[in-house]
Design an enzyme around this catalytic site. Structure first.
Site, PDB file in Angstrom:
ATOM      1  N   SER A 348       0.816  -1.207   0.000  1.00  0.00           N
ATOM      2  CA  SER A 348       0.000   0.000   0.000  1.00  0.00           C
ATOM      3  C   SER A 348       0.862   1.275   0.000  1.00  0.00           C
ATOM      4  O   SER A 348       1.786   1.388  -0.795  1.00  0.00           O
ATOM      5  CB  SER A 348      -0.973  -0.055   1.188  1.00  0.00           C
ATOM      6  N   ASP A 462      -6.045  -3.743  -2.223  1.00  0.00           N
ATOM      7  CA  ASP A 462      -5.010  -3.333  -1.286  1.00  0.00           C
ATOM      8  C   ASP A 462      -4.276  -4.529  -0.667  1.00  0.00           C
ATOM      9  O   ASP A 462      -4.893  -5.474  -0.165  1.00  0.00           O
ATOM     10  CB  ASP A 462      -5.662  -2.510  -0.170  1.00  0.00           C
TER      11      ASP A 462
END
Length: 582
Positions: A348, A462
């Site tokens: 991320s 993610d």
């Protein structure tokens, strides 16, 4: 004893060597000489298989020189489930004691010399020295606690074959590599074709006397080049990164050898913003690793030297939204402590910071780029009709393209990976090649906030959904120390106190957390157990206290950077940093 050169025919000399083997260490010289008379010795060429999983036990093997590998599972090159067996160690005891088939295969990693004790000789030995059974039981028990390769002390003897595609490259790189290794206190020997008249035991003696032995091979499949291949733990194919890719003449011979760590070294001229593309070369040279090197940059060569000696430092950065700014402060403290980052990876927002380091941006440039991309305006501000997500993701994609352009993951100066979560397969997706910006876009796609990325028919979101600190991915590509920085520690997630007006409108649901906060929490909570397991692969864990900074508090840039820096400085004062320095 079997036929061989004069030094190995000496029972006295072999008895001395047996004194270094735990099984025979308690015996006196005369007793070991008697055992030596029962042994036969033989040479096992590099890449040859001693026995395979499931074979019946027939002997105990003692490694007199060279290096073997016990492989559990398929013998295909690249399997990680291995244990090295070095000179002075023995194998086959378990089978001899239990009579059960071997539970692993054994392959010679380099040309090796072994002594073998048959079952009949073993029975005679036990009848004469019954207390050896106790030592044998202890030896077997020790195997269960034997550390994995990455956990074993670094700096073990290494043999490296440098094989060129042009005549001028290997000599220059070999001398630069020798200088870089010697600067860290290691003893290094260079050998070229002029040394090919030596016998095996002379090479053994050279390797034992030095920490790293570099065999400089030739472009062709000559007798010398083949010897270099057989004696090498690491095989480095050295090419001009800007030249047209072509298959090396030696590749067929190399592919026939098992258990070789093959490194493609692409050399470049200085002044390039990014390396020349590696994809064409990787198609011709199927190496497990590749490295981009500027021969006039000592830090590039030093990084390669650290990789060869298991001292390359891996830095893994977690996700955490705006808290990831704290990674910049931690990196500043690490550099001030003299720690270089040789391999980089993350999840991320942490993956975005790590990508900046892989590009070799300075700390000042990284701060400026991150501030411009994520602070000047809300990166999630392009609100959408919530068909796929609350945000269209256009701003995030544009900012990633603006900063990373057409860069590819495999074409960064420092090795790098980024992690996303594959909802189609239910597994962590590790990106080691392809467009960098697009892999980053997948890694930050928090479900419900940003649309997912569709890649080869798979739905990617993610990385923090499945693993917010992928240190185990780092430890799989390097046996060096790993630093993990986790800024994703969760705040206390409780109901929100709202006024009477909200209660009037929302009723019993008035104190529920907001939609975005719930999506953030729901999208990452599943990774907490996996992240906890991943921490076992970290040699140094730094956790800046950033609880007071919300994950969407993009304007707390300076506060997060400073908090990360202050915490890291203090943490490093109390840490043993010896393994992170050359």
């Amino acid at each position: 004893m079997a036929e061989g050169d004069s030094s190995w025919q000496s029972l006295s000399g072999l008895a001395v060597r047996l004194g270094a083997v735990p099984l025979f260490a308690a015996l006196d010289h005369a007793e070991r000489a008697a055992i030596a008379a029962e042994l036969e010795w033989f040479s096992l060429p590099g890449g040859a298989v001693l026995y395979t999983e499931g074979d019946a036990p027939e002997a105990i093997f003692i490694v007199l020189s060279g290096l073997l590998s016990i492989v559990r599972g398929p013998l295909a090159r690249g399997s990680d489930d291995t244990v090295e067996v070095r000179a002075g160690e023995s194998i086959g005891e378990v089978g001899m004691l239990t009579g059960r088939p071997h539970t692993g295969s054994v392959v010679a990693l380099r040309d090796s010399t072994l002594a073998t004790m048959s079952r009949a000789a073993f029975d005679r030995l036990i009848a004469r020295y019954p207390d050896i059974l106790l030592r044998l039981a202890r030896e077997i028990a020790g195997w269960s606690a034997r550390p994995a390769p990455r956990d074993r002390p670094p700096g073990a003897r290494r043999t490296v074959a440098l094989l060129p595609l042009s005549d001028e490259l290997p000599g220059r790189l070999a001398h630069l590599l020798k200088d870089a290794l010697e600067a860290t206190g290691r003893r290094v020997m260079l050998l070229d074709a002029a040394e090919q008249s030596r016998v095996d035991e002379e090479y053994d003696a050279i390797e034992l006397a030095h920490d790293v032995t570099i065999y400089c091979g030739e472009r062709t499949a000559s007798t010398w080049s083949l010897l270099c291949l057989r004696r090498a733990d690491y095989v480095m194919i050295v090419v001009d990164g800007g030249a047209a890719p072509r298959r090396p003449e030696l590749m067929a011979r190399l592919e026939a050898l098992r258990r070789r760590r093959v490194i493609l070294v692409l050399t470049h001229e200085s002044g390039r913003r990014l390396p020349a593309p590696a994809a064409g070369w990787l198609a011709q040279v199927p190496a497990q690793y590749h490295r981009h090197i500027r021969l006039d940059r000592p830090d590039d060569v030093a990084r390669l030297a650290r990789f060869l000696t298991d001292r390359a430092v891996g830095l893994v950065l977690s996700g955490g939204g705006a808290r990831a700014y704290g990674h910049i402060g931690v990196a500043q403290a690490l550099r001030e402590a003299g720690i270089e980052f040789d391999l980089l990876g993350g999840t991320s927002m942490g993956a975005i910071i790590a990508a900046g380091f892989a590009h070799e941006w300075s700390l000042d440039e990284l701060r400026a780029r991150m501030h411009e991309a994520f602070v000047t305006s809300n990166p999630l501000g392009d609100v959408a009709i919530p068909l796929l997500a609350l945000s269209r993701g256009v701003r995030v994609s544009a900012r990633l393209r603006q900063n990373f352009g057409t860069s590819r993951i495999e074409d960064l100066w420092r090795p790098y990976f980024v992690v996303s979560s594959n909802l189609t397969t239910g597994k962590v997706q590790v990106h080691r090649e392809g467009r960098l910006w697009r892999a980053l876009r997948a890694s930050v796609a928090i479900p419900g906030l940003l649309p997912p990325v569709i890649e080869h028919g798979d739905v990617l979101v993610d990385g923090a959904v499945m693993n917010n600190l992928p240190a185990e991915v780092m430890s799989a590509v390097s046996f060096g120390p790993v630093i993990g920085v986790d800024v994703g520690r969760r705040e206390d997630f409780r109901p929100v106190k709202r006024g009477w007006f909200a209660g009037l409108i929302l009723g019993a649901d008035a104190q529920a957390p907001g939609m975005v906060n719930m999506l953030l929490r729901a999208g990452t909570i599943a990774s907490e157990a996996e992240t906890a397991m991943s921490r076992q692969h970290v040699d140094l864990l730094i956790e800046p206290p950033l609880d007071q900074i919300g994950m969407r508090d993009w304007h707390s840039f300076n506060r997060a950077v400073e908090a990360g820096y202050r915490h890291a400085v203090q943490a490093l004062k109390n840490a043993d940093l010896s393994k992170f320095r050359p």
